[in-house]
Design an enzyme around this catalytic site. Structure first.
Site, mmCIF file in Angstrom:
data_model
loop_
_atom_site.group_PDB
_atom_site.id
_atom_site.type_symbol
_atom_site.label_atom_id
_atom_site.label_comp_id
_atom_site.label_asym_id
_atom_site.label_seq_id
_atom_site.Cartn_x
_atom_site.Cartn_y
_atom_site.Cartn_z
ATOM 1 N N HIS A 123 5.564 4.723 12.757
ATOM 2 C CA HIS A 123 4.924 4.561 11.267
ATOM 3 C C HIS A 123 6.112 5.201 10.804
ATOM 4 C CE1 HIS A 123 3.251 4.069 6.739
ATOM 5 N NE2 HIS A 123 3.679 5.091 7.316
ATOM 6 N N CYS B 201 4.175 9.487 0.383
ATOM 7 C CA CYS B 201 2.924 10.740 -0.124
ATOM 8 C C CYS B 201 2.362 11.099 -0.827
ATOM 9 C CB CYS B 201 2.783 10.199 1.164
ATOM 10 S SG CYS B 201 1.327 11.509 1.245
ATOM 11 N N ARG C 271 0.516 -1.491 -0.027
ATOM 12 C CA ARG C 271 0.029 0.146 0.334
ATOM 13 C C ARG C 271 1.230 1.636 0.769
ATOM 14 N NH1 ARG C 271 0.117 4.586 3.193
ATOM 15 N NH2 ARG C 271 -0.072 3.469 4.854
ATOM 16 N N ASP C 272 1.669 1.741 0.810
ATOM 17 C CA ASP C 272 2.080 2.846 1.360
ATOM 18 C C ASP C 272 3.455 2.916 0.214
ATOM 19 O OD1 ASP C 272 3.528 5.616 1.740
ATOM 20 O OD2 ASP C 272 3.783 4.548 3.600
ATOM 21 N N ASN D 285 9.513 4.353 2.935
ATOM 22 C CA ASN D 285 9.359 3.820 4.353
ATOM 23 C C ASN D 285 10.624 3.110 4.882
ATOM 24 O OD1 ASN D 285 6.431 4.035 3.281
ATOM 25 N ND2 ASN D 285 6.131 3.188 5.575
ATOM 26 N N HIS E 28 9.206 7.364 8.160
ATOM 27 C CA HIS E 28 10.154 6.966 6.594
ATOM 28 C C HIS E 28 11.355 7.231 6.708
ATOM 29 C CE1 HIS E 28 5.770 6.695 4.156
ATOM 30 N NE2 HIS E 28 5.681 6.497 5.097
HETATM 31 P P1 HMG Z 1 -12.897 14.543 -2.657
HETATM 32 O O1 HMG Z 1 -12.050 14.977 -4.313
HETATM 33 O O2 HMG Z 1 -12.498 15.808 -1.845
HETATM 34 O O3 HMG Z 1 -13.594 13.819 -2.825
HETATM 35 O O4 HMG Z 1 -11.958 13.278 -2.378
HETATM 36 P P2 HMG Z 1 -15.665 13.366 -3.845
HETATM 37 O O5 HMG Z 1 -16.049 12.918 -2.526
HETATM 38 O O6 HMG Z 1 -15.741 15.000 -4.863
HETATM 39 O O7 HMG Z 1 -15.423 12.248 -4.450
HETATM 40 C C1 HMG Z 1 -14.089 12.340 -5.686
HETATM 41 C C2 HMG Z 1 -14.133 11.748 -7.099
HETATM 42 O O8 HMG Z 1 -13.493 10.183 -6.293
HETATM 43 C C3 HMG Z 1 -15.674 10.895 -7.314
HETATM 44 O O9 HMG Z 1 -15.786 11.079 -8.594
HETATM 45 C C4 HMG Z 1 -16.144 10.588 -6.344
HETATM 46 O O10 HMG Z 1 -17.353 9.165 -6.501
HETATM 47 C C5 HMG Z 1 -14.705 9.363 -5.809
HETATM 48 P P3 HMG Z 1 -16.564 11.432 -9.826
HETATM 49 O O11 HMG Z 1 -17.877 11.295 -8.927
HETATM 50 O O12 HMG Z 1 -15.769 12.614 -9.590
HETATM 51 O O13 HMG Z 1 -16.520 10.459 -11.000
HETATM 52 N N1 HMG Z 1 -14.587 8.776 -4.982
HETATM 53 C C6 HMG Z 1 -13.922 7.233 -5.027
HETATM 54 N N2 HMG Z 1 -13.760 6.559 -5.345
HETATM 55 C C7 HMG Z 1 -13.465 5.078 -4.633
HETATM 56 N N3 HMG Z 1 -13.418 4.894 -3.366
HETATM 57 C C8 HMG Z 1 -13.501 5.665 -2.737
HETATM 58 C C9 HMG Z 1 -14.002 6.961 -2.807
HETATM 59 N N4 HMG Z 1 -14.260 8.346 -2.535
HETATM 60 C C10 HMG Z 1 -14.896 9.435 -3.379
HETATM 61 N N5 HMG Z 1 -13.814 5.346 -1.144
HETATM 62 C C11 HMG Z 1 -11.114 11.345 -1.284
HETATM 63 C C12 HMG Z 1 -11.967 13.186 -1.467
HETATM 64 C C13 HMG Z 1 -10.792 11.726 0.121
HETATM 65 C C14 HMG Z 1 -11.726 10.252 -1.224
HETATM 66 C C15 HMG Z 1 -9.714 12.179 -1.831
HETATM 67 O O14 HMG Z 1 -8.673 13.102 -1.257
HETATM 68 C C16 HMG Z 1 -8.774 10.699 -1.936
HETATM 69 O O15 HMG Z 1 -8.927 9.435 -1.881
HETATM 70 N N6 HMG Z 1 -7.517 10.377 -0.376
HETATM 71 C C17 HMG Z 1 -6.755 9.384 -0.713
HETATM 72 C C18 HMG Z 1 -5.716 10.221 -0.228
HETATM 73 C C19 HMG Z 1 -4.110 8.817 -0.035
HETATM 74 O O16 HMG Z 1 -4.731 7.941 -0.494
HETATM 75 N N7 HMG Z 1 -3.335 9.392 0.080
HETATM 76 C C20 HMG Z 1 -1.965 8.616 0.327
HETATM 77 C C21 HMG Z 1 -2.656 7.569 1.653
HETATM 78 S S1 HMG Z 1 -2.136 8.825 3.273
HETATM 79 C C22 HMG Z 1 -0.403 7.917 3.671
HETATM 80 O O17 HMG Z 1 0.176 7.812 2.915
HETATM 81 C C23 HMG Z 1 -0.008 8.637 4.693
HETATM 82 C C24 HMG Z 1 0.354 6.839 6.007
HETATM 83 O O18 HMG Z 1 1.021 6.604 5.076
HETATM 84 C C25 HMG Z 1 0.930 7.367 6.750
HETATM 85 C C26 HMG Z 1 2.520 8.355 6.754
HETATM 86 O O19 HMG Z 1 3.591 8.136 6.815
HETATM 87 O O20 HMG Z 1 1.730 9.557 7.952
HETATM 88 C C27 HMG Z 1 -1.177 6.328 6.239
HETATM 89 MG MG MG Z 2 3.633 6.737 5.724
#
Ligand code: HMG
Ligand code: MG
Length: 312
Positions: free
Chosen positions: A207, A240, A15-16, A249, A209
């Site tokens: 966690h 990220c 995933r990450d 990571n 990096h």
């Molecule tokens: P948005 O654009 O504000 O929300 O996104 P929306 O509701 O308008 O959705 C946009 C589009 O995505 C729409 O499609 C939704 O239907 C669709 P359209 O109508 O335009 O065709 N949609 C989805 N599709 C599939 N599955 C869903 C979903 N939700 C909406 N669940 C949202 C808001 C939260 C969805 C977006 O910002 C998002 O997906 N963000 C994810 C970002 C991400 O994954 N970042 C990396 C992970 S975090 C990380 O890496 C840190 C970590 O490792 C810890 C660390 O290192 O500190 C965890």
């Molecule tokens: Mg991370």
């Protein structure tokens, strides 16, 4: 040195790691990677994310991965879920554990999930109770605990407050993220000291990096303080996409090698794990940063050259 007898590795490479790759890794390679990691003895693994494919196209095949993966008894498989839609898809694909995520800093939270922290917590109200009612365990991440790519320093009390709020909502563990790899051991002691004054060690994970090469030192501090769950990604994959400058990571084989050499058990076969990372490097199409992997590949190349010389 006071160390636990056992540490739990929470593998986040599929995933990450893969969320940050330029190349779209085929589902079949993701499945092989997960299988190789499980074959190496990994028992906790985050396999994908049920987020918007517009935001993270690399994991758009989340349902295929979740449906295609073998789920041996005793292996916990999890996936990131940002909202109710993601939860519904994850449940339909058979997930039994999920992870919600938010940041300790407003700007990173907004860039990552397009919401304020308060609205993100509200969205969790539509996710966590439904998951728990379906007997699905919920973990949580707090990102940018040790520094934000947009805001710089982050108040260490944010980690304490958010850990409390998330645990009150029903998550079993909160993983405190150094999203951009800026934490140092003294800062880790400060943050974890504050969190552990209010929460049990088993409710907390680390966690890191490894941007500045401090991830192992940071882990050692946490281990000595009693935190025994360590997130890591095979090969040191990762980053990220919404945190500029975030590099890979902590590499799973680097931390497992350190733990084993200090007598801390993980249940993981280091050779098999390293082979899984070697395979991952081939399908992502570039070298991976893990130091242990580099040393291992160097040893293999030397052995090959020696064998060629002795047969020629
Ligand atoms: P948005 O654009 O504000 O929300 O996104 P929306 O509701 O308008 O959705 C946009 C589009 O995505 C729409 O499609 C939704 O239907 C669709 P359209 O109508 O335009 O065709 N949609 C989805 N599709 C599939 N599955 C869903 C979903 N939700 C909406 N669940 C949202 C808001 C939260 C969805 C977006 O910002 C998002 O997906 N963000 C994810 C970002 C991400 O994954 N970042 C990396 C992970 S975090 C990380 O890496 C840190 C970590 O490792 C810890 C660390 O290192 O500190 C965890
Ligand atoms: Mg991370």
């Amino acid at each position: 040195m006071k160390l636990p007898a056992h540490a739990t590795i929470y593998e986040v490479g599929p995933r990450d790691g893969l969320q940050n790759e330029a190349r779209q890794v085929p589902t079949v390679d993701k499945l092989r990677f997960i299988e190789a990691l499980v074959g190496a003895g990994i028992r906790d693994i985050e396999i994908t994310s049920f987020v918007s494919p517009k935001w993270i196209p690399q994991l758009a095949d989340a349902s295929e991965v979740a449906r295609g993966v073998n789920r041996p008894a005793g292996v916990r498989m999890s996936a990131l879920v940002p909202n109710r839609r993601g939860l519904d898809t994850a449940l339909a694909a058979g997930m039994k554990e999920i992870a919600v995520f938010l940041s300790a800093s407003e700007t990173h939270n907004k860039k990552n999930v397009n919401k304020t922290i308060a609205d993100t917590l509200k969205a969790f109200d539509e996710v966590i109770p439904v998951a728990r009612a379906a007997n699905v365990s919920v973990r949580a991440y707090v990102s940018t605990v040790y520094g934000c790519p947009y805001e710089g320093d982050v108040d260490p009390e944010r980690a304490v407050e958010l850990t409390g709020q998330l645990r009150d909502m029903g998550v079993y563990q909160v993983s405190l993220g150094d999203t951009i790899g800026v934490a140092n051991p003294r800062q880790v002691e400060d943050v974890l000291g504050r969190v552990l004054a209010k929460h049990p060690a088993e409710a907390v994970a680390m966690h890191f990096h490894d941007t500045q090469g401090t991830a192992l030192a940071n882990c050692l501090v946490g281990l000595q303080m009693g935190v025994t769950t360590i997130d890591a990604a095979a090969g040191g994959l990762g980053g990220c996409p919404y945190a500029p400058g975030a590099s890979g990571n902590l590499a799973t084989e680097d931390v497992v090698a350190m733990l084993h050499s200090m007598g801390v058990q993980t249940g993981i076969d280091l050779d098999k794990l390293t082979e899984a990372s070697r395979t991952a490097a081939t399908f992502v199409g570039h070298e991976l940063p893990s130091k242990y992997l580099k040393a291992h590949l160097g040893k293999q190349a030397r052995a090959r050259r020696q064998a060629e010389r002795s047969t020629s």
